[in-house]
Write a protein that holds these residues in place. Sequence first.
Motif, PDB file in Angstrom:
ATOM      1  N   SER A 395       0.814  -1.208   0.000  1.00  0.00           N
ATOM      2  CA  SER A 395       0.000   0.000   0.000  1.00  0.00           C
ATOM      3  C   SER A 395       0.852   1.264   0.000  1.00  0.00           C
ATOM      4  CB  SER A 395      -0.937  -0.011   1.210  1.00  0.00           C
ATOM      5  OG  SER A 395      -1.651   1.189   1.317  1.00  0.00           O
ATOM      6  N   ALA A 396       1.938   1.241   0.792  1.00  0.00           N
ATOM      7  CA  ALA A 396       2.752   2.447   0.929  1.00  0.00           C
ATOM      8  C   ALA A 396       3.665   2.668  -0.272  1.00  0.00           C
ATOM      9  CB  ALA A 396       3.583   2.364   2.207  1.00  0.00           C
ATOM     10  N   PHE A 397       4.296   1.617  -0.764  1.00  0.00           N
ATOM     11  CA  PHE A 397       5.328   1.791  -1.777  1.00  0.00           C
ATOM     12  C   PHE A 397       4.867   1.448  -3.194  1.00  0.00           C
ATOM     13  CE2 PHE A 397       7.630   1.375   2.196  1.00  0.00           C
ATOM     14  CZ  PHE A 397       8.604   2.351   2.083  1.00  0.00           C
ATOM     15  N   TYR A 478      11.510   7.450   3.246  1.00  0.00           N
ATOM     16  CA  TYR A 478      11.800   7.141   1.840  1.00  0.00           C
ATOM     17  C   TYR A 478      11.484   8.340   0.947  1.00  0.00           C
ATOM     18  CZ  TYR A 478      10.782   5.086  -2.780  1.00  0.00           C
ATOM     19  OH  TYR A 478      10.701   4.818  -4.122  1.00  0.00           O
ATOM     20  N   LEU A 479      10.313   8.964   1.156  1.00  0.00           N
ATOM     21  CA  LEU A 479       9.934  10.129   0.348  1.00  0.00           C
ATOM     22  C   LEU A 479      10.938  11.263   0.524  1.00  0.00           C
ATOM     23  CD1 LEU A 479       6.049  10.243   0.851  1.00  0.00           C
ATOM     24  CD2 LEU A 479       7.345   9.383  -1.116  1.00  0.00           C
ATOM     25  N   GLY A 480      11.366  11.463   1.766  1.00  0.00           N
ATOM     26  CA  GLY A 480      12.370  12.495   1.993  1.00  0.00           C
ATOM     27  C   GLY A 480      13.702  12.154   1.346  1.00  0.00           C
ATOM     28  N   PHE A 481      14.018  10.869   1.297  1.00  0.00           N
ATOM     29  CA  PHE A 481      15.304  10.447   0.744  1.00  0.00           C
ATOM     30  C   PHE A 481      15.365  10.642  -0.767  1.00  0.00           C
ATOM     31  CE2 PHE A 481      18.082   7.037  -0.936  1.00  0.00           C
ATOM     32  CZ  PHE A 481      19.279   7.415  -0.334  1.00  0.00           C
ATOM     33  N   ILE A 482      14.312  10.268  -1.475  1.00  0.00           N
ATOM     34  CA  ILE A 482      14.369  10.329  -2.943  1.00  0.00           C
ATOM     35  C   ILE A 482      13.978  11.699  -3.489  1.00  0.00           C
ATOM     36  CG2 ILE A 482      13.909   7.862  -3.148  1.00  0.00           C
ATOM     37  CD1 ILE A 482      11.088   8.571  -4.064  1.00  0.00           C
ATOM     38  N   GLY A 483      13.484  12.586  -2.630  1.00  0.00           N
ATOM     39  CA  GLY A 483      13.194  13.942  -3.095  1.00  0.00           C
ATOM     40  C   GLY A 483      11.799  14.371  -2.731  1.00  0.00           C
ATOM     41  N   GLU A 484      11.623  15.661  -2.626  1.00  0.00           N
ATOM     42  CA  GLU A 484      10.350  16.206  -2.168  1.00  0.00           C
ATOM     43  C   GLU A 484       9.198  15.848  -3.088  1.00  0.00           C
ATOM     44  OE1 GLU A 484      10.620  20.334  -1.363  1.00  0.00           O
ATOM     45  OE2 GLU A 484       8.492  20.569  -0.945  1.00  0.00           O
ATOM     46  N   GLY A 485       9.487  15.611  -4.363  1.00  0.00           N
ATOM     47  CA  GLY A 485       8.433  15.319  -5.306  1.00  0.00           C
ATOM     48  C   GLY A 485       7.858  13.918  -5.185  1.00  0.00           C
ATOM     49  N   GLY A 486       8.475  13.067  -4.359  1.00  0.00           N
ATOM     50  CA  GLY A 486       7.980  11.707  -4.207  1.00  0.00           C
ATOM     51  C   GLY A 486       8.571  10.793  -5.260  1.00  0.00           C
ATOM     52  N   PRO A 487       8.236   9.536  -5.224  1.00  0.00           N
ATOM     53  CA  PRO A 487       8.791   8.557  -6.152  1.00  0.00           C
ATOM     54  C   PRO A 487       8.412   8.866  -7.585  1.00  0.00           C
ATOM     55  CG  PRO A 487       7.613   7.509  -4.334  1.00  0.00           C
ATOM     56  CD  PRO A 487       7.285   8.953  -4.294  1.00  0.00           C
ATOM     57  N   PRO A 488       9.243   8.490  -8.530  1.00  0.00           N
ATOM     58  CA  PRO A 488       8.895   8.682  -9.940  1.00  0.00           C
ATOM     59  C   PRO A 488       7.564   8.023 -10.262  1.00  0.00           C
ATOM     60  CG  PRO A 488      11.198   8.008  -9.697  1.00  0.00           C
ATOM     61  CD  PRO A 488      10.560   7.894  -8.357  1.00  0.00           C
ATOM     62  N   GLY A 489       6.689   8.761 -10.932  1.00  0.00           N
ATOM     63  CA  GLY A 489       5.387   8.193 -11.283  1.00  0.00           C
ATOM     64  C   GLY A 489       4.321   8.470 -10.260  1.00  0.00           C
ATOM     65  N   GLY A 490       4.712   8.945  -9.054  1.00  0.00           N
ATOM     66  CA  GLY A 490       3.732   9.276  -8.023  1.00  0.00           C
ATOM     67  C   GLY A 490       3.048   8.072  -7.436  1.00  0.00           C
ATOM     68  N   GLN A 491       2.105   8.328  -6.522  1.00  0.00           N
ATOM     69  CA  GLN A 491       1.343   7.269  -5.882  1.00  0.00           C
ATOM     70  C   GLN A 491       0.264   6.780  -6.832  1.00  0.00           C
ATOM     71  OE1 GLN A 491       1.755   5.941  -2.931  1.00  0.00           O
ATOM     72  NE2 GLN A 491       2.992   7.342  -1.723  1.00  0.00           N
ATOM     73  N   GLY A 492      -0.101   5.514  -6.673  1.00  0.00           N
ATOM     74  CA  GLY A 492      -1.147   4.960  -7.508  1.00  0.00           C
ATOM     75  C   GLY A 492      -1.918   3.922  -6.748  1.00  0.00           C
ATOM     76  N   ASP A 494      -2.227   0.736  -7.884  1.00  0.00           N
ATOM     77  CA  ASP A 494      -1.750  -0.619  -8.147  1.00  0.00           C
ATOM     78  C   ASP A 494      -1.011  -1.161  -6.929  1.00  0.00           C
ATOM     79  OD1 ASP A 494      -2.748  -0.452 -10.657  1.00  0.00           O
ATOM     80  OD2 ASP A 494      -0.843   0.194 -11.569  1.00  0.00           O
ATOM     81  N   ASN A 495      -1.116  -2.449  -6.738  1.00  0.00           N
ATOM     82  CA  ASN A 495      -0.389  -3.078  -5.646  1.00  0.00           C
ATOM     83  C   ASN A 495       1.094  -3.150  -5.970  1.00  0.00           C
ATOM     84  OD1 ASN A 495      -2.637  -3.546  -4.069  1.00  0.00           O
ATOM     85  ND2 ASN A 495      -3.083  -5.489  -5.066  1.00  0.00           N
ATOM     86  N   GLY A 496       1.901  -3.102  -4.895  1.00  0.00           N
ATOM     87  CA  GLY A 496       3.339  -3.295  -5.065  1.00  0.00           C
ATOM     88  C   GLY A 496       3.600  -4.712  -5.540  1.00  0.00           C
ATOM     89  N   LYS A 497       4.739  -4.884  -6.203  1.00  0.00           N
ATOM     90  CA  LYS A 497       5.069  -6.192  -6.755  1.00  0.00           C
ATOM     91  C   LYS A 497       5.615  -7.086  -5.647  1.00  0.00           C
ATOM     92  CE  LYS A 497       7.802  -8.388 -10.391  1.00  0.00           C
ATOM     93  NZ  LYS A 497       8.820  -8.170 -11.429  1.00  0.00           N
ATOM     94  N   ILE A 498       4.973  -8.228  -5.470  1.00  0.00           N
ATOM     95  CA  ILE A 498       5.400  -9.167  -4.466  1.00  0.00           C
ATOM     96  C   ILE A 498       5.666 -10.506  -5.150  1.00  0.00           C
ATOM     97  CG2 ILE A 498       4.748 -10.421  -2.370  1.00  0.00           C
ATOM     98  CD1 ILE A 498       3.006  -8.088  -1.608  1.00  0.00           C
ATOM     99  N   SER A 499       6.907 -10.975  -5.038  1.00  0.00           N
ATOM    100  CA  SER A 499       7.264 -12.246  -5.633  1.00  0.00           C
ATOM    101  C   SER A 499       7.108 -13.354  -4.604  1.00  0.00           C
ATOM    102  CB  SER A 499       8.732 -12.237  -6.097  1.00  0.00           C
ATOM    103  OG  SER A 499       8.841 -11.680  -7.354  1.00  0.00           O
ATOM    104  N   THR A 500       6.329 -14.360  -4.933  1.00  0.00           N
ATOM    105  CA  THR A 500       6.167 -15.500  -4.043  1.00  0.00           C
ATOM    106  C   THR A 500       7.152 -16.583  -4.434  1.00  0.00           C
ATOM    107  OG1 THR A 500       4.405 -16.337  -5.438  1.00  0.00           O
ATOM    108  CG2 THR A 500       3.761 -15.021  -3.538  1.00  0.00           C
TER     109      THR A 500
END
Length: 502
Positions: A395-397, A478-492, A494-500
Motif C-alpha cells: 500500500s505504501a510503496f 523514503y519520500l524524503g530520501f528520494i526527493g520532495e516530489g515523491g517517487p517517480p510516477g507518483g502514488q497509484g 496498483d499493488n506493489g510487486k510481491i514475488s512469491t
Amino acid sequence: MVQYGEGSRRTGATRRIYHSLLNQIEAGVYGVGDALPSSRSLAEELGVSRTTVTAAFDQLVSEGYVRVQQGRKACVASAGRVSQIAPPDCSAIPARRLSAYATRAMALPPNSTAGRPPLKFDFRYGDIAAEDFPKAPWRKALNTAFLRHRDRLGYDDPAGSRSLREALQGYVWRSRGISCDLGQIIVVNGSQQALDLCARVLVNPGDGVVVEDPCYAMARNVMHAVGANIVAVPCGAHGIDTTRLPEVSDIAVAYVTPSHQFPLGGVLPAAHRQALMEWSMAANAYVIEDDYDSEYRYDVSPIPPLYLSGQGRVIYVGTVSKTLSPTLRLGYIILPHPLVEAFIECKRIADRHTSTFEQEALAALIETGAYERHVRRMRRLNAERRAVFLASMASAFVDHIEIVGTTAGLHVVVWFNTISCRQEARFADIARSHDIGIYPIARLFSSPSDERAGYIFGYASMSVDQLAKGVERLHRAYLGFIGEGGPPGGQGSDNGKISTVV
C-alpha cells in the motif's frame, strides 16, 4: 578487601582497623621490620573484640603487608601498595603475534548490532517478540529440571542430555520425517556452534568450501576464520545454481539452505537436490544443511529436508532460536555415523557440554507436547504479522518495490526500484535516524548482483500495529530520501510487486 565478622558492625570495625593500620604503614609510622601493637592491646584500646582485630591483621597478612611469626609480634613486611609501584614500560616489548585464526577473524567485517541503542521500529531479522516466549511453560519446565533429585552436580555428556536427544529424535521424525539413531544427535549452543564444529572437524586451511551467494554471513565468516578458500555459487529464484558448482578437487564441505534459501527464500527443486548430492559424492565432500526456520511455511506444504536424500553425506543443523528464542542458544546436529566421534570430542574440547538444565527444560516441553503447541501458535502469529507487513508495504510503496521470499520463514527481501545499490547503506542510515532499523543485503553477496538497493526485513519481533506504523514511518523517510516530489510516477492504486518465491 575481604570482609570478616558475623555482622555488619563487626565487619565495619574490621575494615576501619585494616585501613588505619595500612595508612600508618604507608605513611612510615611503622617501617619495614617494625613490630605492630598486639591484637590484645589494640582490642582493649579500641573497645572491640580481639576477633575483630585479628581479622584485620589476617587481611594485612594475606596481602603481604604484615608478617607473623610464632611467639613474636606481627611486624611490617612491606611498606607500600602494589598499585603505587610504577608499572614497567612495555612499549619497547613486541606484542606476541596473534594466531592465524584470530587474525582472520579480526579481519572480517563487523556483523553485529549488539550494543547499539534500541530502535522503536526494528526490522532486524532473527529477533523474536518477547511476548511470544512461552514464559509459564518454560518456567515450569526449568523449575522441574532444577528441583529434580541428583546425587551430584557434574559435567555431562558432550553429545547432550539423553532426555533431550530422545525428545529431538521423536520431534524431527514428526516434523521433518527424519529417522536417525540417538547417537547421531549432538546438542549444541545454537546453530552457530554447529557451523563452527563443522569447520573445525572437516576443514583445513586452504580447503575449498562451497557457500551460497548470497549467504548467511556468520556461516561464511566461520569458514573464513578457519582459513577456508570460499567458493561462492550464485543463487537464483530456486536456490543454489547446481550447474555452477566447482570442480570436485579440494572441496571439503558445501553449506546450503535448501528448504528456504537465506536470504532470498528459494526452495531447491528435487532435480537440483539430486545434482547436489551427486556432486558431493564425486567430490567426497559433506553437505551442511541449515534448516533454520523450517517450522514456518505459510502458502505451501513443508519442504522435505535434503537429509532424506543425502545418502549419508548430509549434516543436518536445527535450532530453536526461531521458535523459542535466540537467547537460549539451543540447537542440534544430526550427523552421518562416521563423523559422530570426532564431533563429540571437538564439542568436549570447545565447552564440555551445553547447559544441562536448559536441555532438560526443552526436553520436557517437547515430551509434553507444549513445544509443538507453541510452534503452531507462533506460526499463526507470524502469519498474521507477515500479512500485515506485506499489505502495508504494498500500500505504501506501490510499484516502487519488489518483495521476494514471502511464502516461508520470518523475513523477506525488499528490492527498492528507485534506490541504487550505491545508495543502499545511505538509506539504511537515514532510516536509523528516523528510529527504524533496515538491513542492507549487499554484505551477503560476494559481489554486487543487482543495481537496486535491497534490504532484509524481519517481521517476527513486532506487533501488527508496530509493523504497520513502522512501514508508514519508513515510507515518510523514503519520500524524503528520494526527493520532495515523491517517487517517480507518483502514488497509484496498483499493488506493489510481491514475488512469491518458493
